[in-house]
Design a protein around this motif. Structure first.
Motif, mmCIF file in Angstrom:
data_model
loop_
_atom_site.group_PDB
_atom_site.id
_atom_site.type_symbol
_atom_site.label_atom_id
_atom_site.label_comp_id
_atom_site.label_asym_id
_atom_site.label_seq_id
_atom_site.Cartn_x
_atom_site.Cartn_y
_atom_site.Cartn_z
ATOM 1 N N ILE A 122 37.509 53.391 36.249
ATOM 2 C CA ILE A 122 37.598 53.898 37.617
ATOM 3 C C ILE A 122 36.261 53.606 38.268
ATOM 4 C CG2 ILE A 122 37.932 55.950 39.048
ATOM 5 C CD1 ILE A 122 39.256 57.225 36.565
ATOM 6 N N PHE A 123 36.284 53.160 39.512
ATOM 7 C CA PHE A 123 35.020 52.945 40.206
ATOM 8 C C PHE A 123 35.151 53.220 41.693
ATOM 9 C CE2 PHE A 123 36.941 48.897 40.992
ATOM 10 C CZ PHE A 123 36.307 48.348 42.092
ATOM 11 N N VAL A 124 34.032 53.562 42.294
ATOM 12 C CA VAL A 124 33.938 53.803 43.727
ATOM 13 C C VAL A 124 33.615 52.464 44.374
ATOM 14 C CG1 VAL A 124 32.691 55.020 45.541
ATOM 15 C CG2 VAL A 124 33.130 56.136 43.350
ATOM 16 N N THR A 125 34.429 52.060 45.343
ATOM 17 C CA THR A 125 34.276 50.724 45.920
ATOM 18 C C THR A 125 33.122 50.600 46.907
ATOM 19 O OG1 THR A 125 35.905 51.148 47.642
ATOM 20 C CG2 THR A 125 36.700 50.191 45.565
ATOM 21 N N ASP A 126 32.324 51.656 47.047
ATOM 22 C CA ASP A 126 31.051 51.497 47.745
ATOM 23 C C ASP A 126 30.102 50.690 46.869
ATOM 24 O OD1 ASP A 126 31.916 53.009 49.885
ATOM 25 O OD2 ASP A 126 30.943 54.843 49.203
ATOM 26 N N THR A 127 30.354 50.669 45.577
ATOM 27 C CA THR A 127 29.573 49.854 44.657
ATOM 28 C C THR A 127 29.886 48.395 44.938
ATOM 29 O OG1 THR A 127 29.747 51.568 42.964
ATOM 30 C CG2 THR A 127 29.123 49.362 42.220
ATOM 31 N N PRO A 128 28.877 47.593 45.276
ATOM 32 C CA PRO A 128 29.145 46.175 45.511
ATOM 33 C C PRO A 128 29.814 45.557 44.279
ATOM 34 C CG PRO A 128 26.966 46.745 46.302
ATOM 35 C CD PRO A 128 27.474 47.927 45.526
ATOM 36 N N HIS A 129 30.881 44.787 44.518
ATOM 37 C CA HIS A 129 31.664 44.218 43.427
ATOM 38 C C HIS A 129 32.317 42.915 43.860
ATOM 39 C CE1 HIS A 129 34.389 46.708 45.832
ATOM 40 N NE2 HIS A 129 35.383 45.930 45.401
ATOM 41 N N GLY A 130 32.714 42.110 42.898
ATOM 42 C CA GLY A 130 33.410 40.854 43.157
ATOM 43 C C GLY A 130 33.861 40.228 41.853
ATOM 44 N N ALA A 131 34.912 39.434 41.930
ATOM 45 C CA ALA A 131 35.440 38.757 40.741
ATOM 46 C C ALA A 131 34.547 37.580 40.367
ATOM 47 C CB ALA A 131 36.862 38.265 41.006
ATOM 48 N N SER A 132 34.507 37.260 39.089
ATOM 49 C CA SER A 132 33.781 36.069 38.635
ATOM 50 C C SER A 132 34.779 34.924 38.415
ATOM 51 C CB SER A 132 32.971 36.373 37.371
ATOM 52 O OG SER A 132 33.802 36.844 36.345
ATOM 53 N N SER A 133 34.275 33.751 38.148
ATOM 54 C CA SER A 133 35.100 32.552 37.970
ATOM 55 C C SER A 133 36.031 32.669 36.771
ATOM 56 C CB SER A 133 34.202 31.325 37.771
ATOM 57 O OG SER A 133 33.403 31.118 38.899
ATOM 58 N N VAL A 134 37.120 31.915 36.847
ATOM 59 C CA VAL A 134 38.064 31.815 35.738
ATOM 60 C C VAL A 134 38.004 30.370 35.230
ATOM 61 C CG1 VAL A 134 40.478 32.044 35.024
ATOM 62 C CG2 VAL A 134 39.547 33.578 36.784
ATOM 63 N N ASP A 135 37.690 30.214 33.944
ATOM 64 C CA ASP A 135 37.534 28.887 33.348
ATOM 65 C C ASP A 135 38.890 28.232 33.053
ATOM 66 O OD1 ASP A 135 34.804 29.325 33.386
ATOM 67 O OD2 ASP A 135 34.654 29.759 31.231
ATOM 68 N N HIS A 136 38.852 26.900 32.818
ATOM 69 C CA HIS A 136 40.054 26.157 32.421
ATOM 70 C C HIS A 136 40.680 26.803 31.188
ATOM 71 C CE1 HIS A 136 39.930 22.690 35.069
ATOM 72 N NE2 HIS A 136 38.617 22.680 34.930
ATOM 73 N N GLY A 137 41.998 26.913 31.191
ATOM 74 C CA GLY A 137 42.719 27.442 30.047
ATOM 75 C C GLY A 137 42.667 28.954 29.901
ATOM 76 N N LYS A 138 42.035 29.638 30.860
ATOM 77 C CA LYS A 138 41.947 31.097 30.819
ATOM 78 C C LYS A 138 42.649 31.656 32.041
ATOM 79 C CE LYS A 138 37.720 31.062 28.122
ATOM 80 N NZ LYS A 138 36.319 31.460 28.035
ATOM 81 N N ARG A 139 42.977 32.938 31.986
ATOM 82 C CA ARG A 139 43.702 33.566 33.076
ATOM 83 C C ARG A 139 43.227 35.001 33.250
ATOM 84 N NH1 ARG A 139 50.288 33.615 33.335
ATOM 85 N NH2 ARG A 139 50.453 34.550 35.386
ATOM 86 N N ARG A 140 43.006 35.398 34.492
ATOM 87 C CA ARG A 140 42.623 36.769 34.827
ATOM 88 C C ARG A 140 43.881 37.520 35.236
ATOM 89 N NH1 ARG A 140 40.702 39.364 40.060
ATOM 90 N NH2 ARG A 140 39.169 40.911 39.435
ATOM 91 N N GLU A 141 44.153 38.642 34.573
ATOM 92 C CA GLU A 141 45.324 39.451 34.900
ATOM 93 C C GLU A 141 44.869 40.898 35.037
ATOM 94 O OE1 GLU A 141 47.599 38.542 31.400
ATOM 95 O OE2 GLU A 141 48.664 36.927 32.408
ATOM 96 N N ILE A 142 45.118 41.478 36.200
ATOM 97 C CA ILE A 142 44.709 42.862 36.457
ATOM 98 C C ILE A 142 45.841 43.642 37.109
ATOM 99 C CG2 ILE A 142 42.273 42.232 36.761
ATOM 100 C CD1 ILE A 142 43.041 43.020 39.880
#
Length: 185
Positions: free
Chosen positions: A143-163
């Protein structure tokens, strides 16, 4: 690739989730403990509790959706689940700990000044020394408060981000956002 087109997302209402088909999701995002955490955090304010669920998966990209370091324009407490691995190369979220106080102040100042919603600049220059990964193995929940600066990082070849994520937010902020969105500048 540097395309944001490598992401696909679904937005749906938690109360429309078929409990029998998705009992774990319904139980997790609608849990009594998350409700209590939200009640304590919002200190007596009326709030919407994890009404919307958002599922997203992202294939290889150097420019993921929400990749820029940013803070949310609405005060939000997000519940976040890494369905897949979220370590190096899998698009883990990056955060800048300790910066939430001044980004919250920026948001509140924009509300006070009546700045149109779309005119609010909520992206930040990234200080690589201050930014850390909030990644983890599949099944990591936080759990996090979105006042905290945040952002997704890169997804490499052959990998997948699932949230899968959900959010709780005060109704006063949602009402302000609706009002502020109606202005053109």
């Amino acid at each position: 690739t540097d395309s944001k087109a490598n992401s696909f997302g679904l937005d749906f209402k938690r109360d429309k989730l078929k409990y029998n088909a998705f009992p774990e999701l319904a139980a997790l995002f609608g849990s009594e403990i998350l409700l209590k955490i939200s009640e304590v955090y919002f200190s007596g304010q009326k709030f919407d509790f994890n009404e919307d669920l958002f599922a997203q998966w992202t294939e290889h990209t150097n420019a993921p959706l929400s990749g820029e370091l940013h803070w949310d324009k609405q005060l939000t407490l997000k519940s976040w689940l890494y369905v897949s691995e979220a370590t190096d190369g899998y698009g883990a979220m990056r955060v800048e700990p300790g910066a939430a106080r001044w980004t919250r102040q920026l948001r509140e100042e924009n509300i006070f000044r009546g700045i149109p919603y779309h005119s609010i600049k909520n992206t930040l220059e990234e200080n690589e020394d201050a930014v850390v990964s909030s990644g983890g193995p599949a099944g990591t929940f936080f759990i996090f408060v979105t006042d905290t600066p945040h952002g997704a990082s890169s997804v490499d070849h052959g990998k997948r981000r699932e949230i899968i994520r959900s959010q709780s937010r005060p109704t006063r902020i949602k009402d302000w956002a609706s009002w502020a969105t109606s202005f053109k500048s």
